[in-house]
Design a protein around this motif. Sequence first.
Motif, PDB file in Angstrom:
ATOM      1  N   LYS A   6      25.860 -18.427   6.182  1.00  0.00           N
ATOM      2  CA  LYS A   6      24.877 -17.916   5.214  1.00  0.00           C
ATOM      3  C   LYS A   6      23.979 -19.028   4.698  1.00  0.00           C
ATOM      4  O   LYS A   6      22.777 -18.834   4.494  1.00  0.00           O
ATOM      5  CB  LYS A   6      25.579 -17.218   4.056  1.00  0.00           C
ATOM      6  N   ARG A   7      24.556 -20.202   4.490  1.00  0.00           N
ATOM      7  CA  ARG A   7      23.763 -21.343   4.018  1.00  0.00           C
ATOM      8  C   ARG A   7      22.741 -21.766   5.064  1.00  0.00           C
ATOM      9  O   ARG A   7      21.593 -22.050   4.737  1.00  0.00           O
ATOM     10  CB  ARG A   7      24.673 -22.517   3.675  1.00  0.00           C
ATOM     11  N   ILE A   8      23.162 -21.801   6.313  1.00  0.00           N
ATOM     12  CA  ILE A   8      22.256 -22.176   7.401  1.00  0.00           C
ATOM     13  C   ILE A   8      21.119 -21.169   7.502  1.00  0.00           C
ATOM     14  O   ILE A   8      19.950 -21.543   7.605  1.00  0.00           O
ATOM     15  CB  ILE A   8      23.035 -22.283   8.732  1.00  0.00           C
ATOM     16  N   LYS A  43      26.680 -29.538   1.378  1.00  0.00           N
ATOM     17  CA  LYS A  43      25.678 -30.034   0.421  1.00  0.00           C
ATOM     18  C   LYS A  43      24.360 -30.365   1.118  1.00  0.00           C
ATOM     19  O   LYS A  43      23.287 -30.200   0.552  1.00  0.00           O
ATOM     20  CB  LYS A  43      26.203 -31.252  -0.326  1.00  0.00           C
ATOM     21  N   TYR A  44      24.457 -30.829   2.371  1.00  0.00           N
ATOM     22  CA  TYR A  44      23.256 -31.207   3.117  1.00  0.00           C
ATOM     23  C   TYR A  44      23.222 -30.473   4.450  1.00  0.00           C
ATOM     24  O   TYR A  44      24.241 -30.359   5.128  1.00  0.00           O
ATOM     25  CB  TYR A  44      23.241 -32.711   3.398  1.00  0.00           C
ATOM     26  N   ILE A  45      22.041 -30.004   4.813  1.00  0.00           N
ATOM     27  CA  ILE A  45      21.828 -29.368   6.112  1.00  0.00           C
ATOM     28  C   ILE A  45      20.631 -30.027   6.775  1.00  0.00           C
ATOM     29  O   ILE A  45      19.572 -30.179   6.163  1.00  0.00           O
ATOM     30  CB  ILE A  45      21.612 -27.846   5.983  1.00  0.00           C
ATOM     31  N   GLN A  46      20.832 -30.427   8.017  1.00  0.00           N
ATOM     32  CA  GLN A  46      19.778 -31.047   8.823  1.00  0.00           C
ATOM     33  C   GLN A  46      19.510 -30.101   9.995  1.00  0.00           C
ATOM     34  O   GLN A  46      20.446 -29.595  10.612  1.00  0.00           O
ATOM     35  CB  GLN A  46      20.272 -32.398   9.348  1.00  0.00           C
ATOM     36  N   ASP A  69      22.688 -22.825  -6.495  1.00  0.00           N
ATOM     37  CA  ASP A  69      22.770 -21.799  -5.449  1.00  0.00           C
ATOM     38  C   ASP A  69      21.643 -21.888  -4.427  1.00  0.00           C
ATOM     39  O   ASP A  69      21.522 -21.025  -3.572  1.00  0.00           O
ATOM     40  CB  ASP A  69      22.745 -20.400  -6.087  1.00  0.00           C
ATOM     41  N   SER A  70      20.782 -22.899  -4.549  1.00  0.00           N
ATOM     42  CA  SER A  70      19.642 -22.973  -3.634  1.00  0.00           C
ATOM     43  C   SER A  70      19.592 -24.330  -2.936  1.00  0.00           C
ATOM     44  O   SER A  70      20.273 -25.283  -3.322  1.00  0.00           O
ATOM     45  CB  SER A  70      18.344 -22.715  -4.395  1.00  0.00           C
TER      46      SER A  70
END
Length: 107
Positions: A6-8, A43-46, A69-70
Amino acid sequence: MDVFSKRIDKVINQEIKHTKDEGMSTEAMTRDNAIIRVYDGGKYIQLAFYMDDPDRELTPYYYYEKFGDSYEEMSGMPGSGEGDRLGFYKKAPDYEEVKGKETKLKE
């Protein structure tokens, strides 16, 4: 589906919106056409998207950091994916997927 799915999806949708706002094509911006790495428990998405261009395989890498949440796009990060100020290029990601297939899940 993975714990970060969901985060991705949220980050990809944000990048698509940003790209559309810039007036650029988003046709190739799909999860099945991306390389995605998740660090520090989400926490981090690349991410970067594969291009149909013989001179350039990938778009620049985009980096997002979670706040509440964002997610917010991080500035001052290298588009090459190398030498970033947080040292991701030296770390194994918690999760990685290439073209929609999981390639790495930290144990």
